[in-house]
Design a protein around this motif. Structure first.
Motif, mmCIF file in Angstrom:
data_model
loop_
_atom_site.group_PDB
_atom_site.id
_atom_site.type_symbol
_atom_site.label_atom_id
_atom_site.label_comp_id
_atom_site.label_asym_id
_atom_site.label_seq_id
_atom_site.Cartn_x
_atom_site.Cartn_y
_atom_site.Cartn_z
ATOM 1 N N ALA A 231 0.833 -1.201 0.000
ATOM 2 C CA ALA A 231 0.000 0.000 0.000
ATOM 3 C C ALA A 231 0.870 1.254 0.000
ATOM 4 O O ALA A 231 0.621 2.204 -0.758
ATOM 5 N N VAL A 232 1.903 1.263 0.847
ATOM 6 C CA VAL A 232 2.829 2.402 0.869
ATOM 7 C C VAL A 232 3.551 2.519 -0.473
ATOM 8 O O VAL A 232 3.704 3.614 -1.034
ATOM 9 N N TYR A 233 3.996 1.377 -1.000
ATOM 10 C CA TYR A 233 4.712 1.360 -2.280
ATOM 11 C C TYR A 233 3.822 1.903 -3.399
ATOM 12 O O TYR A 233 4.279 2.677 -4.256
ATOM 13 N N GLY B 41 4.119 14.095 -3.066
ATOM 14 C CA GLY B 41 4.680 13.263 -2.009
ATOM 15 C C GLY B 41 4.111 13.610 -0.649
ATOM 16 O O GLY B 41 3.822 12.719 0.168
ATOM 17 N N LEU B 42 3.944 14.886 -0.390
ATOM 18 C CA LEU B 42 3.338 15.288 0.876
ATOM 19 C C LEU B 42 1.891 14.797 0.960
ATOM 20 O O LEU B 42 1.437 14.324 2.005
ATOM 21 N N ALA C 158 -0.298 8.153 6.260
ATOM 22 C CA ALA C 158 -0.362 8.330 7.716
ATOM 23 C C ALA C 158 -1.784 8.239 8.247
ATOM 24 O O ALA C 158 -2.015 7.741 9.361
ATOM 25 N N ALA C 159 -2.756 8.670 7.445
ATOM 26 C CA ALA C 159 -4.143 8.677 7.913
ATOM 27 C C ALA C 159 -4.836 7.330 7.748
ATOM 28 O O ALA C 159 -5.660 6.942 8.582
ATOM 29 N N ALA D 295 9.105 10.797 5.113
ATOM 30 C CA ALA D 295 9.731 9.679 4.416
ATOM 31 C C ALA D 295 9.052 9.406 3.075
ATOM 32 O O ALA D 295 9.729 9.181 2.059
ATOM 33 N N VAL D 296 7.724 9.442 3.050
ATOM 34 C CA VAL D 296 7.006 9.196 1.807
ATOM 35 C C VAL D 296 7.288 10.306 0.801
ATOM 36 O O VAL D 296 7.499 10.041 -0.393
#
Length: 445
Positions: free
Chosen positions: A71-73, A121-122, A129-130, A144-145
């Motif tokens: 999911a992060v990727y 990215g932000l 994060a949410a 980091a993201v």
């Protein structure tokens, strides 16, 4: 009466000598084929090593943890697609048309890409994060993201730039070792980080960072010098800068929505159907992505070479699509037949009828997507990005909200069915557009 001489015509006897000395330039079709093979070779090595990477990941990390990491990727790659796609295609068109504008176009393109990558990215970091728990504080996650998106944008952007500079063969040299290194780094990162810190993302980014330094610090400057040669470099005029920015805005929005929405799907499945379903969809998505690399490589080369000879792009695009359709259809059939074996390599959790069905649906979408992808490349080569923008907005408006509902109702299978349905609609646009271009060319001739 003899015809008037052309302005700047060579003295008698010079033209024949130059004609004998100058080698004939390959046709647009041959140049597209040549560069496509180089790009595809790089993608083949990338996808092969990438498949082994995901096997190791699936065998090393639990489905629940892998679902979070994928999911992060997907959030990182989707944001990077938004930042890089429009700039990459604009640089392809601009540099391929006249390399002397290369340095000026690169400065403008990189400035735009850096700004968009940081903002995207932000946004991606806030979303992760949410909605996902990567095991770090919200502030650390956002930072980091965002940094990961900037690095990945630079990594992705090197491909169209090197292609535009006539160095497509370097993609094989660059991307192959990156994926082999990623494979070697993964076990080390997993041991060092354990189940925290998104080890899959870290292992993917470390080799990419080295490649970014080599590409932008060494290869691009050298190739730019070769392309310009002894000619005077040209700065983009203000009207040209406005045209460049307009192209980036339209195509970046179109391609960013289209690619970003697709790459975001594993994130959506993890968020609304659970981490295990997200892991299943993400791994099938990565396997099926191999088929899309064929048409992406051809489309990139088509934009690069047909942008300077736009009168021929219609015929070249239609013939190219027929070849790509055949190749992808055969490859998809082989992939579906081999799906039980491929999924068994990932582990018993993935080797299920559900996994084979998800992979088959995504493979089918890749086959029908070829028409739209080649048509979209044709439009970009002609600098007609508005039709692509309209299609991208419409498809993304259906795909992303629909994926939220489909994930909740049918998990990975539901989202795969939705992907195939949306892609069929885009395929109709692509087939009609390619056929019309061919008919217009036949009438004109």
């Amino acid at each position: 009466m003899s015809p008037a001489p052309l302005v700047g015509a060579a003295p008698a006897g010079v033209a024949p000598r130059l004609a004998q000395e100058a080698p004939p330039r390959p046709s647009v079709g041959r140049r597209v084929t040549r560069d496509s093979l180089w790009i595809l070779s790089g993608y083949a090595v990338t996808s092969g090593a990438g498949f082994v990477f995901w096997i190791v990941a699936a065998r090393t990390v639990s489905p629940e943890r892998l679902g979070v990491d994928t999911a992060v990727y997907s959030a990182v790659t989707a944001a990077a697609a938004i930042a890089s796609s429009g700039v990459g295609n604009a640089l392809l068109v601009t540099i391929s048309s006249d390399g002397r504008h290369g340095a000026s176009a690169l400065r403008l393109g990189l400035a735009i890409a850096a700004l968009v990558a940081l903002l995207a990215g932000l946004g991606a970091g806030l979303g992760v994060a949410a909605l996902v728990d990567p095991g770090a504080s919200p502030v650390a996650t956002v930072v980091a993201v965002a940094l990961a998106v900037v690095v990945w944008t630079a990594f992705v952007l090197k491909d169209p730039v090197l292609t535009a500079l006539g160095a497509a063969k370097w993609l094989l040299v660059m991307n192959g070792p990156v994926n082999v290194a990623k494979l070697a780094v993964l076990p080390v990162v997993v041991v060092a980080l354990g189940t925290l810190g998104s080890p899959i993302v870290v292992a993917a980014l470390l080799p990419a960072t080295v490649a970014v330094a080599i590409a932008w610090g060494v290869l691009v400057p050298r190739r730019l010098g070769v392309v310009v040669g002894d000619r005077e470099p040209l700065a983009l005029s203000e009207p040209e800068r406005r045209s460049f920015r307009a192209f980036v805005l339209r195509d970046g929005t179109a391609n960013g929505l289209y690619m970003g929405g697709a790459l975001l799907l594993p994130f959506v499945v993890t968020t609304f159907a659970g981490a295990s379903e997200g892991a299943l969809f993400a791994l099938c998505f990565q396997i099926g992505l191999v088929l899309d690399l064929v048409v992406v490589s051809v489309g990139t080369s088509l934009i690069a070479h047909a942008s300077s000879e736009r009168g021929l792009v219609g015929a070249v695009a239609f013939r190219t699509w027929l070849v790509v359709l055949g190749v992808v259809a055969v490859a998809a059939t082989c992939l579906v037949v081999a799906s039980p074996l491929l999924l068994s390599l990932l582990g018993p959790f993935y080797a299920t009828p559900e996994g084979s069905l998800v992979l088959a649906l995504l493979a089918g979408a890749s086959v029908v997507r070829t028409a739209y992808e080649v048509w979209g490349s044709q439009q970009r080569a002609r600098r007609r990005t508005t039709p692509v923008l309209i299609c991208s907005v419409a498809s993304t408006a259906v795909l992303v909200p629909g994926a939220v509902l489909a994930a909740g109702a049918g998990g990975a299978v539901g989202v795969a069915v939705l992907v195939l349905g949306v892609t069929l609609g885009l395929a109709v646009v692509g087939v009609v557009g390619l056929a019309r271009s061919r008919r217009v060319l036949e009438v004109a001739s």
